[in-house]
Motif scaffolding. Structure first.
Motif, short mmCIF file in Angstrom:
data_model
loop_
_atom_site.label_atom_id
_atom_site.label_comp_id
_atom_site.label_asym_id
_atom_site.label_seq_id
_atom_site.Cartn_x
_atom_site.Cartn_y
_atom_site.Cartn_z
N ARG A 115 41.44 34.38 33.09
CA ARG A 115 40.42 34.47 34.14
C ARG A 115 39.61 35.76 34.03
O ARG A 115 38.38 35.74 34.18
CB ARG A 115 41.10 34.40 35.52
N ILE A 119 35.52 35.90 33.50
CA ILE A 119 34.60 36.57 34.43
C ILE A 119 33.87 37.72 33.74
O ILE A 119 32.68 37.95 33.97
CB ILE A 119 35.37 37.05 35.68
N THR A 122 31.11 36.22 31.86
CA THR A 122 30.06 35.77 32.78
C THR A 122 29.20 36.94 33.24
O THR A 122 27.97 36.83 33.33
CB THR A 122 30.69 35.07 34.00
N GLY A 147 32.84 41.16 40.16
CA GLY A 147 33.86 40.47 39.36
C GLY A 147 35.20 40.42 40.06
O GLY A 147 35.94 39.42 39.94
N LEU A 150 34.93 37.47 42.13
CA LEU A 150 34.79 36.20 41.41
C LEU A 150 36.09 35.73 40.76
O LEU A 150 36.31 34.52 40.61
CB LEU A 150 33.72 36.34 40.33
N VAL A 151 36.97 36.66 40.37
CA VAL A 151 38.19 36.24 39.67
C VAL A 151 39.08 35.36 40.55
O VAL A 151 39.88 34.57 40.04
CB VAL A 151 39.04 37.44 39.17
#
Length: 330
Positions: A115, A119, A122, A147, A150-151
């Motif tokens: 993960r 991220i 990304t 981030g 987001l993770v």
């Protein structure tokens, strides 16, 4: 991701109503921007959804589940603040891993590594994973901060002016990137800002707040083209909408006290003469600062206009907005 429903949400701080009967539905997968000046209730709305501030009345539902009595951790939301909120002694990788190591999540090590890698790719910070947070630029630190949210793949992302402390160019770059990430993830995101450019370029829906009350909730283009009030009309648009006395031009409807004119609602070369006070050339457009019957007006014209300060320019309203004495749209 999940739909978020606020129904009659009220929050008081002493005698002050920070939120006053706010009712709003945030569609699943939408990018909702809460817009308004300081004190409008934007951050309080975010904190109410997150569970950081308990509400005094109304209800909040996330993914169909009532949030009453649930802690922030139980609500499965992720929040990004204006300040970076990083651990300076940890590397970028360790900062990104940290939320996934929560005993509540119990994420396996290989899943954490995958993960974090995803991220980082990304956010385009893969090459910085082994750097300490203190070795990053402001933009990189804010990417890591985003981030960290987001993770987790929560039900809802909550972001409180995450780009406001960055310089103009970096803010513009991250604005585009954040919208791309939200779209790619299909994330439900509620984003607080006072910056109308962020609202116009990123939002699927905008909630205009004024002293704790939700004035209008709609796609940004709808608010721009069909505002419900003078206040809502003034929140979007660059240059800012011109608000003038209704009797300055002919054709005012009964009860009208103000006329609102966006640049495209001012027909040039027809009507009554205004005086050009200043010509502001911005490359792709030219702004004209006019004076009409003692009132300033700002509009835009051809980038190559030959107009100069002191010249006369005939203008007239075209499909203007009319508002009553209380600022309500007529």
């Amino acid at each position: 991701m999940a739909e978020v429903i606020l129904d009659g949400v009220t929050k008081r701080f002493g005698e002050t109503r920070a939120l006053d009967d706010v009712t709003m539905t945030v569609p699943d997968g939408s990018f909702v921007v809460l817009l308004g000046p300081t004190g409008a209730g934007k951050t309080t709305t975010l904190r109410a959804v997150s569970g950081l501030d308990p509400i005094d009345a109304g209800s909040i539902r996330i993914g169909g589940r009532d949030m009453a009595g649930l802690t922030p951790a139980q609500r499965d939301v992720a929040m990004v603040f204006q300040q970076y909120s990083l651990y300076p002694h940890l590397t970028v990788r360790e900062n990104l891993e940290f939320p996934l190591k929560s005993p509540i999540l119990k994420t396996p090590k290989d899943a954490i590594a995958a993960r974090v890698s995803e991220i980082a790719e990304t956010l385009r910070i893969s090459h910085k994973l082994d750097n300490k947070a203190t070795q990053l630029s402001g933009g990189e630190m804010q990417r890591v901060s985003i981030g960290r949210a987001l993770v987790r793949t929560p039900q809802v992302f909550l972001m409180d002016e995450p780009l406001s402390s960055l310089d103009a160019k970096l803010r513009a770059d991250l604005r585009i990137e954040l919208k791309r990430i939200q779209r790619d993830l299909g994330a439900t995101l509620i984003y607080v800002t006072h910056d109308q450019i962020e609202a116009m370029t990123m939002a699927t829906h905008v909630g205009v707040l004024d002293h704790g009350r939700l004035v209008q909730f709609a796609p940004p283009r709808e608010i721009y083209e069909d505002p419900v009030s003078l206040y809502a009309a003034a929140r979007l648009g660059q240059p800012r909408i011109n608000i003038l006395p209704a009797d300055l031009f002919e054709g005012a409807p009964p009860r009208a006290r103000h006329i609102g004119l966006r640049p495209e609602q001012i027909r040039q070369g027809e009507g009554s003469d205004a005086t050009v006070k200043r010509v502001e050339r911005l490359g792709d457009q030219t702004r004209l600062h006019l004076e009409f019957a003692g009132h300033p007006i700002v509009t835009v014209t051809d980038p190559h206009t030959p107009l100069r300060g002191g010249e006369a320019l005939a203008i007239r309203p075209e499909r203007p907005f009319w508002f009553d004495a209380d600022g309500r749209r007529i």
